[in-house]
Design a protein around this motif. Structure first.
Motif, PDB file in Angstrom:
ATOM      1  N   ALA A 293       0.841  -1.200   0.000  1.00  0.00           N
ATOM      2  CA  ALA A 293       0.000   0.000   0.000  1.00  0.00           C
ATOM      3  C   ALA A 293       0.876   1.251   0.000  1.00  0.00           C
ATOM      4  CB  ALA A 293      -0.918  -0.016   1.217  1.00  0.00           C
ATOM      5  N   LEU A 294       1.969   1.218   0.765  1.00  0.00           N
ATOM      6  CA  LEU A 294       2.882   2.362   0.799  1.00  0.00           C
ATOM      7  C   LEU A 294       3.537   2.573  -0.567  1.00  0.00           C
ATOM      8  CD1 LEU A 294       4.553   1.823   4.296  1.00  0.00           C
ATOM      9  CD2 LEU A 294       3.011   3.690   3.632  1.00  0.00           C
ATOM     10  N   LYS A 295       3.891   1.460  -1.187  1.00  0.00           N
ATOM     11  CA  LYS A 295       4.525   1.537  -2.506  1.00  0.00           C
ATOM     12  C   LYS A 295       3.564   2.156  -3.526  1.00  0.00           C
ATOM     13  CE  LYS A 295       6.497  -1.543  -6.037  1.00  0.00           C
ATOM     14  NZ  LYS A 295       6.679  -2.942  -6.426  1.00  0.00           N
ATOM     15  N   ILE A 296       2.308   1.678  -3.498  1.00  0.00           N
ATOM     16  CA  ILE A 296       1.314   2.206  -4.450  1.00  0.00           C
ATOM     17  C   ILE A 296       1.047   3.689  -4.165  1.00  0.00           C
ATOM     18  CG2 ILE A 296      -1.082   1.984  -5.249  1.00  0.00           C
ATOM     19  CD1 ILE A 296       0.853  -0.325  -6.061  1.00  0.00           C
ATOM     20  N   GLY A 297       0.992   4.036  -2.875  1.00  0.00           N
ATOM     21  CA  GLY A 297       0.790   5.441  -2.504  1.00  0.00           C
ATOM     22  C   GLY A 297       1.929   6.315  -3.010  1.00  0.00           C
ATOM     23  N   ALA A 298       3.161   5.820  -2.850  1.00  0.00           N
ATOM     24  CA  ALA A 298       4.340   6.583  -3.305  1.00  0.00           C
ATOM     25  C   ALA A 298       4.322   6.734  -4.822  1.00  0.00           C
ATOM     26  CB  ALA A 298       5.617   5.871  -2.850  1.00  0.00           C
ATOM     27  N   LEU A 299       3.932   5.667  -5.518  1.00  0.00           N
ATOM     28  CA  LEU A 299       3.876   5.729  -6.987  1.00  0.00           C
ATOM     29  C   LEU A 299       2.811   6.711  -7.442  1.00  0.00           C
ATOM     30  CD1 LEU A 299       4.281   1.952  -7.951  1.00  0.00           C
ATOM     31  CD2 LEU A 299       5.939   3.790  -8.291  1.00  0.00           C
TER      32      LEU A 299
ATOM     33  N   TRP B 124      18.956  -5.834 -10.853  1.00  0.00           N
ATOM     34  CA  TRP B 124      17.540  -6.171 -10.878  1.00  0.00           C
ATOM     35  C   TRP B 124      17.053  -6.770  -9.562  1.00  0.00           C
ATOM     36  CZ3 TRP B 124      21.299  -8.206 -14.000  1.00  0.00           C
ATOM     37  CH2 TRP B 124      21.734  -9.487 -13.668  1.00  0.00           C
ATOM     38  N   ASP B 125      17.962  -6.899  -8.577  1.00  0.00           N
ATOM     39  CA  ASP B 125      17.589  -7.506  -7.317  1.00  0.00           C
ATOM     40  C   ASP B 125      16.864  -6.528  -6.398  1.00  0.00           C
ATOM     41  OD1 ASP B 125      17.654 -10.057  -6.578  1.00  0.00           O
ATOM     42  OD2 ASP B 125      19.438  -9.941  -5.347  1.00  0.00           O
ATOM     43  N   ALA B 126      16.967  -5.250  -6.736  1.00  0.00           N
ATOM     44  CA  ALA B 126      16.312  -4.260  -5.888  1.00  0.00           C
ATOM     45  C   ALA B 126      14.808  -4.516  -5.846  1.00  0.00           C
ATOM     46  CB  ALA B 126      16.581  -2.870  -6.448  1.00  0.00           C
ATOM     47  N   ASP B 127      14.207  -4.257  -4.702  1.00  0.00           N
ATOM     48  CA  ASP B 127      12.786  -4.545  -4.538  1.00  0.00           C
ATOM     49  C   ASP B 127      11.947  -3.426  -5.142  1.00  0.00           C
ATOM     50  OD1 ASP B 127      10.429  -5.659  -3.812  1.00  0.00           O
ATOM     51  OD2 ASP B 127      10.487  -4.927  -1.765  1.00  0.00           O
ATOM     52  N   LEU B 128      12.074  -3.284  -6.435  1.00  0.00           N
ATOM     53  CA  LEU B 128      11.374  -2.214  -7.132  1.00  0.00           C
ATOM     54  C   LEU B 128      10.469  -2.765  -8.208  1.00  0.00           C
ATOM     55  CD1 LEU B 128      14.406   0.145  -7.585  1.00  0.00           C
ATOM     56  CD2 LEU B 128      12.445   0.564  -6.134  1.00  0.00           C
ATOM     57  N   GLY B 129      11.055  -3.621  -9.013  1.00  0.00           N
ATOM     58  CA  GLY B 129      10.281  -4.172 -10.114  1.00  0.00           C
ATOM     59  C   GLY B 129       9.414  -5.302  -9.629  1.00  0.00           C
ATOM     60  N   THR B 130       8.304  -5.495 -10.307  1.00  0.00           N
ATOM     61  CA  THR B 130       7.380  -6.538  -9.894  1.00  0.00           C
ATOM     62  C   THR B 130       7.959  -7.921 -10.108  1.00  0.00           C
ATOM     63  OG1 THR B 130       6.425  -6.188 -12.047  1.00  0.00           O
ATOM     64  CG2 THR B 130       5.289  -5.234 -10.186  1.00  0.00           C
TER      65      THR B 130
ATOM     66  N   GLY C  73       1.187  -9.075 -15.534  1.00  0.00           N
ATOM     67  CA  GLY C  73       0.094 -10.001 -15.214  1.00  0.00           C
ATOM     68  C   GLY C  73      -0.898  -9.353 -14.274  1.00  0.00           C
ATOM     69  N   GLY C  74      -1.917 -10.124 -13.915  1.00  0.00           N
ATOM     70  CA  GLY C  74      -3.005  -9.602 -13.094  1.00  0.00           C
ATOM     71  C   GLY C  74      -2.590  -9.192 -11.695  1.00  0.00           C
ATOM     72  N   SER C  75      -1.442  -9.685 -11.211  1.00  0.00           N
ATOM     73  CA  SER C  75      -1.003  -9.309  -9.868  1.00  0.00           C
ATOM     74  C   SER C  75      -0.196  -8.006  -9.887  1.00  0.00           C
ATOM     75  CB  SER C  75      -0.156 -10.430  -9.257  1.00  0.00           C
ATOM     76  OG  SER C  75       0.935 -10.717 -10.106  1.00  0.00           O
ATOM     77  N   VAL C  76       0.011  -7.461 -11.077  1.00  0.00           N
ATOM     78  CA  VAL C  76       0.753  -6.204 -11.206  1.00  0.00           C
ATOM     79  C   VAL C  76      -0.251  -5.046 -11.192  1.00  0.00           C
ATOM     80  CG1 VAL C  76       2.315  -4.858 -12.663  1.00  0.00           C
ATOM     81  CG2 VAL C  76       2.566  -7.351 -12.539  1.00  0.00           C
ATOM     82  N   HIS C  77      -0.147  -4.186 -10.201  1.00  0.00           N
ATOM     83  CA  HIS C  77      -1.040  -3.025 -10.094  1.00  0.00           C
ATOM     84  C   HIS C  77      -0.816  -2.099 -11.295  1.00  0.00           C
ATOM     85  CE1 HIS C  77      -2.707   0.739  -8.484  1.00  0.00           C
ATOM     86  NE2 HIS C  77      -3.334   0.010  -7.582  1.00  0.00           N
ATOM     87  N   GLN C  78      -1.860  -1.416 -11.704  1.00  0.00           N
ATOM     88  CA  GLN C  78      -1.751  -0.506 -12.856  1.00  0.00           C
ATOM     89  C   GLN C  78      -0.619   0.511 -12.667  1.00  0.00           C
ATOM     90  OE1 GLN C  78      -3.136  -0.524 -15.821  1.00  0.00           O
ATOM     91  NE2 GLN C  78      -2.470   1.491 -16.530  1.00  0.00           N
TER      92      GLN C  78
ATOM     93  N   GLU D 281       2.126   0.083 -10.854  1.00  0.00           N
ATOM     94  CA  GLU D 281       3.407  -0.634 -11.006  1.00  0.00           C
ATOM     95  C   GLU D 281       3.699  -0.844 -12.488  1.00  0.00           C
ATOM     96  OE1 GLU D 281       3.731  -3.526  -7.153  1.00  0.00           O
ATOM     97  OE2 GLU D 281       2.115  -3.974  -8.552  1.00  0.00           O
ATOM     98  N   PHE D 282       2.656  -1.195 -13.225  1.00  0.00           N
ATOM     99  CA  PHE D 282       2.795  -1.371 -14.674  1.00  0.00           C
ATOM    100  C   PHE D 282       3.268  -0.070 -15.331  1.00  0.00           C
ATOM    101  CE2 PHE D 282       0.621  -0.522 -18.695  1.00  0.00           C
ATOM    102  CZ  PHE D 282       1.188  -1.503 -19.500  1.00  0.00           C
ATOM    103  N   GLU D 283       2.604   1.027 -14.989  1.00  0.00           N
ATOM    104  CA  GLU D 283       2.969   2.313 -15.594  1.00  0.00           C
ATOM    105  C   GLU D 283       4.391   2.728 -15.208  1.00  0.00           C
ATOM    106  OE1 GLU D 283       0.031   5.335 -14.861  1.00  0.00           O
ATOM    107  OE2 GLU D 283      -1.639   4.010 -15.391  1.00  0.00           O
ATOM    108  N   ALA D 284       4.765   2.454 -13.937  1.00  0.00           N
ATOM    109  CA  ALA D 284       6.113   2.819 -13.475  1.00  0.00           C
ATOM    110  C   ALA D 284       7.171   2.008 -14.211  1.00  0.00           C
ATOM    111  CB  ALA D 284       6.223   2.598 -11.968  1.00  0.00           C
ATOM    112  N   GLU D 285       6.903   0.701 -14.379  1.00  0.00           N
ATOM    113  CA  GLU D 285       7.889  -0.138 -15.073  1.00  0.00           C
ATOM    114  C   GLU D 285       8.017   0.290 -16.532  1.00  0.00           C
ATOM    115  OE1 GLU D 285       9.628  -2.882 -13.411  1.00  0.00           O
ATOM    116  OE2 GLU D 285      10.838  -2.379 -15.140  1.00  0.00           O
ATOM    117  N   MET D 286       6.886   0.473 -17.201  1.00  0.00           N
ATOM    118  CA  MET D 286       6.920   0.813 -18.619  1.00  0.00           C
ATOM    119  C   MET D 286       7.425   2.236 -18.857  1.00  0.00           C
ATOM    120  SD  MET D 286       6.210  -1.889 -20.193  1.00  0.00           S
ATOM    121  CE  MET D 286       6.080  -1.277 -21.875  1.00  0.00           C
ATOM    122  N   SER D 287       7.224   3.114 -17.890  1.00  0.00           N
ATOM    123  CA  SER D 287       7.696   4.498 -18.053  1.00  0.00           C
ATOM    124  C   SER D 287       9.195   4.624 -17.778  1.00  0.00           C
ATOM    125  CB  SER D 287       6.923   5.433 -17.109  1.00  0.00           C
ATOM    126  OG  SER D 287       5.560   5.447 -17.454  1.00  0.00           O
TER     127      SER D 287
END
Ligand code: ZN
Length: 390
Positions: free
Chosen positions: A11-17, A366-372, A326-331, A333-339
């Motif tokens: 929730a904190l991650k999504i809020g920050a994004l 890629w080990d950082a806890d950033l990407g889904t 995939g379906g477990s990737v929040h919109q 998170e998807f936008e952050a990765e693709m952007s």
């Protein structure tokens, strides 16, 4: 307390994004990385509730359509894998935010549900096919059995009606779950010689764990692979078939085994009438430094992994990063990765670690806890695994 921590962290991650997007960070990242190539990865489509069972392996046509429409609205340009590599090799003009869409494995529902969703939007794609399951022509046993167990909703099982896999199993234990699945797979391979017989065995197993056999919907081919004819049809729709190995297992440290596996996959696909095979995808995302030598010797042009990130002209063509959506990737998170937001943050984290620990810092970017995709359990030492079948 511990059980709410992952939810709270998310929730904190999504809020920050959300805040970062509001402040324009996503648009800035897209501009900063506009000349990088994105490679996306999907697997199977859905007929029913498969995406609730495994949202990384099964993705609905609606979700992929929504994702592609968002990318189109933001100015992403869809290209084939060859077009993307040509651009990186300076053999073709550069277009901004180039994106290649790939599918793994060769599921029938990819051909039946997902590729048509892309073709309808004029988006080219690549399908990496693993040939052992394709050749068997049955539902993929391990995945179907695990789906049935998930559908049973049980944590503990006591099976007595079939001596081949009778016993008590704690399904929360990975080793006990794997033992049960292995026993059932072995039983079916011993008992069945045709698809109909394999389906009967799967339905019988489902019944023994309290799931009605017909609820597996095996007639829909939701757990099957494509046929040769279906693969050729895909190519006509703009989906290029490529190599995913024969055994769906990368033989770490075994150059000869890898070459043999690749040759088998290549000859089976060639026999199916597919030509120009030039790209490979590591099964389960597992790879090592031997791979590039074997691939180069065999004339393979590129290989994709499951480590998240963007591709630049400096990226090795034999270890291309991909974003596993995939379906477990929040919109968000998807936008952050693709952007490119996560890509830039990974770079900052890697630089900080290098400053703190020097060149001895072994932690891969890629080990950082950033990407889904990191949630799939990337391992250190040059591999990023995403074994979605198990
Ligand atoms: Zn695969």
């Amino acid at each position: 307390m511990l059980s709410i921590m992952p939810g709270l962290k998310r929730a904190l991650k999504i809020g920050a994004l959300s805040g970062a997007r509001l402040l324009g960070a996503f648009a800035i990242a897209r501009f900063a990385t506009r000349h990088h190539v994105r490679i996306m990865c999907y697997h199977a489509g859905t007929v029913g509730d498969e995406s609730r069972y495994n949202p990384k392996l099964f993705c609905s046509a609606e979700l992929i359509r929504e994702r592609m429409q968002w990318l189109t609205r933001r100015g992403f340009n869809f290209v084939s894998l060859d077009q993307a590599l040509n651009t990186l090799d300076a053999k073709a003009p550069l277009r901004k935010l180039q994106t290649a869409v790939t599918f793994d494995d060769g599921w029938f529902t990819t051909a039946d549900k997902l590729v048509p969703a892309l073709s309808g939007l004029g988006i080219p794609s690549t399908l990496y096919v693993t040939t052992e399951e394709y050749g068997r022509g049955w539902p993929v046993l391990g995945v179907t059995i695990r789906y049935a167990l998930w559908k049973s909703g049980q944590q503990r099982l006591a099976i007595s009606d079939n001596p081949a896999f009778a016993g008590e199993y704690d399904l929360a234990s990975t080793s006990e779950l794997n033992t049960l699945v292995d026993k059932v797979v072995a039983w079916i391979k011993q008992s069945a010689t045709t698809r109909a017989e394999a389906c009967a065995c799967l339905e019988s197993f489902a019944t023994s764990v309290g799931v009605p056999g017909e609820s597996l919907l095996l007639a829909t081919r939701r757990f099957d692979f494509v046929t040769a004819e279906e693969m050729r049809d895909l190519q006509a729709q703009g989906c290029k078939v490529e190599l995913h190995g024969h055994a769906h297992r990368y033989p770490l440290g075994d150059a000869r085994g890898f070459q043999s596996d690749l040759q088998t996959c290549h000859s089976i696909l060639t026999d199916a009438g597919l030509a120009g095979l030039a790209h490979y995808c590591y099964p389960g995302g597992s790879f090592d430094t031997i791979a590039e030598h074997v691939l180069a010797r065999m004339g393979v042009r590129s290989a994709t992994t499951c480590k998240p990130g963007l591709v630049t002209s400096a990226t090795s063509r034999f270890y291309l990063p991909r974003f596993l959506d995939g379906g477990s990737v929040h919109q968000l998170e998807f936008e952050a990765e693709m952007s490119g937001v996560f890509h830039l943050l990974r770079g900052v984290l890697a630089w900080r670690e290098w400053k703190l620990f020097g060149p001895s810092a072994q932690r891969p970017l890629w080990d950082a806890d950033l990407g889904t995709a990191s949630a799939l359990g990337n391992s250190a030492g040059g591999s990023a695994t995403a074994d979605l079948w198990g």
